[in-house]
Design an enzyme around this catalytic site. Structure first.
Site, PDB file in Angstrom:
ATOM      1  N   ASP A  67      59.566  85.429  69.825  1.00 37.17           N
ATOM      2  CA  ASP A  67      58.905  84.161  70.622  1.00 37.17           C
ATOM      3  C   ASP A  67      58.990  84.616  72.112  1.00 37.17           C
ATOM      4  O   ASP A  67      59.604  85.398  72.833  1.00 37.17           O
ATOM      5  CB  ASP A  67      59.390  83.170  70.594  1.00 37.17           C
ATOM      6  CG  ASP A  67      60.905  82.932  70.619  1.00 37.17           C
ATOM      7  OD1 ASP A  67      61.524  83.648  70.930  1.00 37.17           O
ATOM      8  OD2 ASP A  67      61.343  81.663  69.873  1.00 37.17           O
ATOM      9  N   ASN A 135      67.499  71.182  66.694  1.00 37.09           N
ATOM     10  CA  ASN A 135      66.909  70.419  66.059  1.00 37.09           C
ATOM     11  C   ASN A 135      66.771  71.012  64.609  1.00 37.09           C
ATOM     12  O   ASN A 135      65.872  70.596  63.815  1.00 37.09           O
ATOM     13  CB  ASN A 135      65.593  69.820  66.498  1.00 37.09           C
ATOM     14  CG  ASN A 135      65.106  70.995  67.163  1.00 37.09           C
ATOM     15  OD1 ASN A 135      65.182  72.144  66.883  1.00 37.09           O
ATOM     16  ND2 ASN A 135      63.539  70.671  67.655  1.00 37.09           N
ATOM     17  N   HIS A 137      65.464  74.446  64.565  1.00 40.40           N
ATOM     18  CA  HIS A 137      64.391  75.321  64.649  1.00 40.40           C
ATOM     19  C   HIS A 137      64.886  76.570  64.728  1.00 40.40           C
ATOM     20  O   HIS A 137      66.226  76.691  65.058  1.00 40.40           O
ATOM     21  CB  HIS A 137      63.582  74.936  65.866  1.00 40.40           C
ATOM     22  CG  HIS A 137      63.992  75.497  67.420  1.00 40.40           C
ATOM     23  ND1 HIS A 137      63.764  74.797  68.382  1.00 40.40           N
ATOM     24  CD2 HIS A 137      64.891  76.249  67.633  1.00 40.40           C
ATOM     25  CE1 HIS A 137      64.279  75.210  69.462  1.00 40.40           C
ATOM     26  NE2 HIS A 137      64.907  76.284  69.121  1.00 40.40           N
ATOM     27  N   GLU A 142      59.418  74.528  65.371  1.00 37.57           N
ATOM     28  CA  GLU A 142      59.778  73.184  65.295  1.00 37.57           C
ATOM     29  C   GLU A 142      59.925  72.446  64.083  1.00 37.57           C
ATOM     30  O   GLU A 142      59.029  73.018  63.027  1.00 37.57           O
ATOM     31  CB  GLU A 142      59.198  72.340  66.627  1.00 37.57           C
ATOM     32  CG  GLU A 142      59.546  73.108  67.891  1.00 37.57           C
ATOM     33  CD  GLU A 142      60.706  72.873  68.633  1.00 37.57           C
ATOM     34  OE1 GLU A 142      61.532  72.689  67.956  1.00 37.57           O
ATOM     35  OE2 GLU A 142      60.383  73.052  69.819  1.00 37.57           O
TER      36      GLU A 142
HETATM   37  C1  F6R Z   1      65.004  82.367  71.018  1.00 36.15           C
HETATM   38  C2  F6R Z   1      64.737  81.483  69.957  1.00 36.15           C
HETATM   39  C3  F6R Z   1      65.379  80.103  69.776  1.00 36.15           C
HETATM   40  C4  F6R Z   1      67.016  79.954  70.207  1.00 36.15           C
HETATM   41  C5  F6R Z   1      67.321  78.736  69.603  1.00 36.15           C
HETATM   42  C6  F6R Z   1      68.935  78.643  70.226  1.00 36.15           C
HETATM   43  O1  F6R Z   1      64.405  83.484  70.790  1.00 36.15           O
HETATM   44  O2  F6R Z   1      64.068  81.485  69.112  1.00 36.15           O
HETATM   45  O3  F6R Z   1      65.147  79.891  68.452  1.00 36.15           O
HETATM   46  O4  F6R Z   1      67.546  80.958  69.136  1.00 36.15           O
HETATM   47  O5  F6R Z   1      66.751  77.764  70.522  1.00 36.15           O
HETATM   48  O6  F6R Z   1      68.938  78.975  71.411  1.00 36.15           O
HETATM   49  P1  F6R Z   1      70.578  79.069  72.198  1.00 36.15           P
HETATM   50  O7  F6R Z   1      71.128  80.401  71.550  1.00 36.15           O
HETATM   51  O8  F6R Z   1      70.100  79.297  73.587  1.00 36.15           O
HETATM   52  O9  F6R Z   1      71.227  77.944  71.986  1.00 36.15           O
END
Ligand code: F6R
Length: 240
Positions: A67, A135, A137, A142
């Site tokens: 992403d 959450n 995701h 989401e």
């Molecule tokens: C990042 C992504 C997100 C993160 C998730 C956890 O490319 O796609 O899904 O993996 O938000 O983020 P952290 O590791 O910062 O807690």
């Protein structure tokens, strides 16, 4: 789903990097699906260390990232393109031309999603690295994103904007939208490796591993994939 609980973030990162390095050693042309965020930083540091000490080569490896924020150019220090260069690519011998992310500053965002989906058709990930949102995701899919979604424009939830604001000067600077691989693109990977750490992820980990398979908790879809390894530290795994 194989779940490995480690003592701490360092052990989680070491184990995850060993899996990725062994994939590249077995297949120097591997296609790695990569993630950003705090969770894989230690994993990437270990991969760089291994490259420097043991010479594992990434010259013929290709990568596809999950992403990118909308509105940030690749040289913005909070863009995921910048994150990948500084946290992984510059430390390896990878050819930057072989690395791919959605372009969040594209003028026509739908055309960019179409380009990325077409690219993913040709780059089936040998492994897709994932983190987990508090959450539930995965990527920026989401809650209530359809399981058959492909790369799309996402309105980030308040929860995600708040979680990610720690990396920006203020919450107002966090982009409100992102381009993300869809759940179908993620599930298309040959194998999935998730790294999760911290107490704030414990509920989401429990739901992902033991809960109902539902778009309300996107990561629960991983129960349907035949080759998933989740490596979590003991805080993230505390409710299992
Ligand atoms: C990042 C992504 C997100 C993160 C998730 C956890 O490319 O796609 O899904 O993996 O938000 O983020 P952290 O590791 O910062 O807690």
């Amino acid at each position: 789903m194989k779940v490995i609980i480690t003592e701490n973030y360092e052990e989680m990162s070491k184990k995850a990097s060993e899996i990725l390095v062994s994939i590249v050693k077995n297949n120097p042309n591997a296609i790695l699906g990569l993630a950003t965020g705090s969770s894989p930083i230690g994993t990437y540091q270990n991969m760089i260390k291994d490259h420097k000490e043991n010479g594992t080569s990434y010259k013929n490896v290709h990568t596809v990232n999950l992403d990118e924020y909308v509105g940030l150019t690749a040289d913005h220090d909070q863009s995921y393109a910048y994150f990948m260069r500084t946290n992984l690519f510059y430390g390896l011998d990878i050819d930057l031309k072989n690395t791919n992310l959605p372009c969040g500053s594209a003028k026509d965002l739908q055309a960019e999603c179409d380009r990325y989906n077409a690219l993913l058709e040709n780059y089936k990930q040998d492994v897709q690295v994932l983190g987990l949102g508090s959450n539930g995701h995965i990527g920026f899919n989401e809650p209530n994103t359809p399981f058959d979604s492909v790369t799309h424009l996402v309105d980030l939830t308040e929860n995600t904007i708040k979680d990610n604001s720690r990396l920006f000067a203020s919450i107002d600077e966090v982009p409100r939208q992102a381009l993300s691989m869809g759940i179908k693109n993620i599930m298309n990977a040959k194998s999935i490796l998730m790294v999760v750490s911290g107490k704030n992820k414990a509920e989401a980990v429990k739901g992902m591993v033991k809960g109902e398979i539902t778009p309300a908790l996107p990561a629960s879809v991983l129960q349907l994939h035949p080759f998933v390894t989740v490596i979590c530290d003991k805080e993230a795994g505390s409710l299992l």
